[in-house]
Design an enzyme around this catalytic site. Structure first.
Site, PDB file in Angstrom:
ATOM      1  N   ARG A  58       5.755  32.506  61.789  1.00  0.00           N
ATOM      2  CA  ARG A  58       6.150  33.060  63.096  1.00  0.00           C
ATOM      3  C   ARG A  58       6.600  31.941  64.033  1.00  0.00           C
ATOM      4  O   ARG A  58       7.446  32.118  64.900  1.00  0.00           O
ATOM      5  CB  ARG A  58       4.995  33.875  63.716  1.00  0.00           C
ATOM      6  CG  ARG A  58       5.331  34.444  65.091  1.00  0.00           C
ATOM      7  CD  ARG A  58       4.460  35.657  65.478  1.00  0.00           C
ATOM      8  NE  ARG A  58       3.050  35.435  65.211  1.00  0.00           N
ATOM      9  CZ  ARG A  58       2.248  34.644  65.929  1.00  0.00           C
ATOM     10  NH1 ARG A  58       2.725  33.993  66.972  1.00  0.00           N
ATOM     11  NH2 ARG A  58       0.976  34.492  65.604  1.00  0.00           N
ATOM     12  N   TYR A 111      25.104  47.513  75.606  1.00  0.00           N
ATOM     13  CA  TYR A 111      24.476  48.198  74.491  1.00  0.00           C
ATOM     14  C   TYR A 111      23.403  49.142  75.059  1.00  0.00           C
ATOM     15  O   TYR A 111      22.603  48.719  75.908  1.00  0.00           O
ATOM     16  CB  TYR A 111      23.851  47.142  73.577  1.00  0.00           C
ATOM     17  CG  TYR A 111      23.259  47.702  72.325  1.00  0.00           C
ATOM     18  CD1 TYR A 111      24.072  48.265  71.351  1.00  0.00           C
ATOM     19  CD2 TYR A 111      21.888  47.672  72.104  1.00  0.00           C
ATOM     20  CE1 TYR A 111      23.535  48.786  70.187  1.00  0.00           C
ATOM     21  CE2 TYR A 111      21.338  48.182  70.942  1.00  0.00           C
ATOM     22  CZ  TYR A 111      22.169  48.749  69.984  1.00  0.00           C
ATOM     23  OH  TYR A 111      21.625  49.259  68.846  1.00  0.00           O
ATOM     24  N   ASP A 183      25.533  38.556  76.061  1.00  0.00           N
ATOM     25  CA  ASP A 183      25.433  39.173  74.743  1.00  0.00           C
ATOM     26  C   ASP A 183      26.809  39.019  74.091  1.00  0.00           C
ATOM     27  O   ASP A 183      27.778  39.666  74.498  1.00  0.00           O
ATOM     28  CB  ASP A 183      25.040  40.646  74.894  1.00  0.00           C
ATOM     29  CG  ASP A 183      24.871  41.349  73.540  1.00  0.00           C
ATOM     30  OD1 ASP A 183      25.466  40.889  72.547  1.00  0.00           O
ATOM     31  OD2 ASP A 183      24.154  42.368  73.489  1.00  0.00           O
ATOM     32  N   LYS A 208      25.465  42.622  63.235  1.00  0.00           N
ATOM     33  CA  LYS A 208      26.880  42.982  63.325  1.00  0.00           C
ATOM     34  C   LYS A 208      27.736  41.898  62.655  1.00  0.00           C
ATOM     35  O   LYS A 208      27.604  41.682  61.482  1.00  0.00           O
ATOM     36  CB  LYS A 208      27.241  43.213  64.796  1.00  0.00           C
ATOM     37  CG  LYS A 208      26.190  44.035  65.568  1.00  0.00           C
ATOM     38  CD  LYS A 208      26.015  45.463  65.077  1.00  0.00           C
ATOM     39  CE  LYS A 208      24.769  46.157  65.609  1.00  0.00           C
ATOM     40  NZ  LYS A 208      24.595  46.141  67.059  1.00  0.00           N
TER      41      LYS A 208
HETATM   42  C1  LIG Z   1      23.562  46.333  68.007  1.00  0.00           C
HETATM   43  C2  LIG Z   1      23.593  45.628  69.295  1.00  0.00           C
HETATM   44  C3  LIG Z   1      22.418  45.151  69.895  1.00  0.00           C
HETATM   45  C4  LIG Z   1      21.047  45.392  69.296  1.00  0.00           C
HETATM   46  O1  LIG Z   1      20.914  44.799  68.063  1.00  0.00           O
HETATM   47  P1  LIG Z   1      19.943  45.288  66.884  1.00  0.00           P
HETATM   48  O2  LIG Z   1      20.154  44.261  65.854  1.00  0.00           O
HETATM   49  O3  LIG Z   1      20.377  46.650  66.489  1.00  0.00           O
HETATM   50  O4  LIG Z   1      18.557  45.307  67.451  1.00  0.00           O
HETATM   51  C5  LIG Z   1      22.533  44.452  71.077  1.00  0.00           C
HETATM   52  N1  LIG Z   1      23.741  44.243  71.665  1.00  0.00           N
HETATM   53  C6  LIG Z   1      24.880  44.697  71.124  1.00  0.00           C
HETATM   54  C7  LIG Z   1      26.171  44.437  71.803  1.00  0.00           C
HETATM   55  C8  LIG Z   1      24.852  45.400  69.925  1.00  0.00           C
HETATM   56  O5  LIG Z   1      25.993  45.853  69.402  1.00  0.00           O
END
Ligand SMILES: *Cc1c(COP(=O)(O)O)cnc(C)c1O
Length: 394
Positions: A58, A111, A183, A208
């Site tokens: 961790r 998101y 983000d 992604k």
């Molecule tokens: C999918 C996504 C998230 C969250 O990510 P997870 O891996 O599903 O927890 C956050 N920000 C954006 C822009 C996303 O597309």
């Protein structure tokens, strides 16, 4: 050759700085929860920080740390902090920077869960949030209060594809001493490097683009400065938002092809955006690579390419959108994005369904908006697929 001098595609293959003592060409999976100390003194030195030996997964693990160094190199940051998911990264940032009585300014079109958790959980901890269209720089300036402790930006915005001027917004926040977190999931470091544009923190859902194969959920944060990195890391470790070594291995493997995947999908996206824009049943298409995009010039300046995500609205609104989604045969009807496969989804009823109707409309997330994540299939097949599905709308 120091990896700082390498181009991004070379970094993707050779970055992360892992040297296996047994000569493995790939980064092995250190699938262990704990690490053996040489003796009691060594254990004590690991805990005090005098030795950088491993203690417990961790806290740190060779496979995970390699991925952290790799993404930090790609984003030009001090250090990376891997998390179990993108939301683990988002919450690590919120938990680190926001305390009772604080205020956050966030992009309105983010998101879904990044917004919902502020509205439904952090609000109960005495943390206030203002959601603004951050592509309007003046709106950002006006939203800042004396107790604002974080400017949180998603650009391109999700799912509306508006672009926020990162240089301008970072300058506004920094005048007040407020850190900026971006983000960067929609662009990946291959197309946009927010730390170079003034941001203090960049975060990713590596589920992604970075992993890119729709087979892992994972997150990453990169901080520009050591002090911020240390604070974020402490919260990740103690909250238990950590990644697992096997996840890290898969993401390291997926990331190697980030550049060629995006190059290919981006070429497809440009053709598909142009096709949709000229289709009589399409009301509008929003893709940063189109001249019709309201921030096309800003996108060209801030991003190395327009990306692979586009949104569009059909003239028939939601009903027409449903017919399209039920009739595509090659594009997969699923949430998520940034993978090798083309995905189609309806934000108003899917990813953003928990965002209130009023907030959705204010953020321009209309009921008929369709989000399309372009993959690396043959573009002619993708266009034929859309063509036959659009023909079903009467
Ligand atoms: C999918 C996504 C998230 C969250 O990510 P997870 O891996 O599903 O927890 C956050 N920000 C954006 C822009 C996303 O597309």
């Amino acid at each position: 050759m120091s990896s700082e001098k390498l181009g991004i595609n070379s970094k993707l293959i050779h970055g992360g700085g892992f040297k296996d003592p047994l000569g493995s060409a790939t980064v092995p999976i250190y699938q262990t929860s704990t690490f053996i100390f040489d003796d009691a003194d060594h254990g004590a030195r690991c805990f005090s920080g005098e030795s950088d030996g491993y203690i417990y997964t961790r806290i740190g693990n060779p496979t995970i740390n390699t991925l952290e160094r790799l993404i930090a190199e790609l984003e030009n940051g001090y250090g990376g902090i891997a998390t179990s998911s993108g939301m683990g990264a988002v919450n690590t940032v919120y938990m680190t920077l926001l305390n009772q009585g604080d205020h956050v300014v966030s992009s309105a079109a983010v998101y879904g869960p990044s917004r919902v958790v502020l509205e439904q959980k952090y609000s109960k901890l005495g943390i206030e949030a203002t959601f603004v269209d951050t592509s309007d720089t003046e709106a950002v300036r006006k939203a800042i209060r004396p107790n604002t402790k974080l400017l949180y930006i998603e650009t391109p915005s999700n799912p509306t594809m508006y672009i926020t001027d990162l240089v301008a917004c970072s300058a506004i926040a920094h005048e007040q001493g407020i850190p900026v977190a971006v983000d960067n999931t929609f662009s990946s470091p291959y197309l946009q490097q927010p730390l170079d544009l003034g941001a203090d923190i960049v975060l990713h859902s590596m589920t992604k683009f970075i992993n890119g194969h729709a087979d892992v959920v994972a997150g990453m944060i990169v901080a520009r400065e050591k002090s911020m990195y240390t604070r974020l890391r402490g919260i990740m470790v103690n909250m238990g938002f950590n990644m697992d070594p096997h996840q890290a291995f898969l993401v390291i493997r997926g990331a190697k092809t980030l550049g060629i995947r995006i190059d290919r999908a981006q070429q497809n996206a440009m053709k598909i955006a142009a096709y949709l824009e000229n289709h009589p049943k399409v009301e509008w298409v929003r893709y940063p690579g189109l001249e019709s995009h309201p921030q096309h010039e800003l996108a060209k300046k801030q991003m190395k390419g327009p990306g692979t995500m586009l949104s569009f609205e059909l003239k028939g609104g939601l009903e027409a959108g449903k017919i399209l989604m039920n009739n595509v045969k090659l594009a997969i009807l699923a949430v998520s994005l940034g993978g090798v496969e083309t995905l189609i989804q309806h934000p108003a009823s899917m990813t953003h369904s928990k965002v209130s109707t009023e907030a959705k409309l204010k953020a321009d997330i209309t009921d008929g908006l369709v989000r399309y994540s372009v993959g690396i299939e043959d573009v002619d097949d993708l266009i034929s697929d859309l063509d036959q599905a659009l023909a079903k709308i009467i």
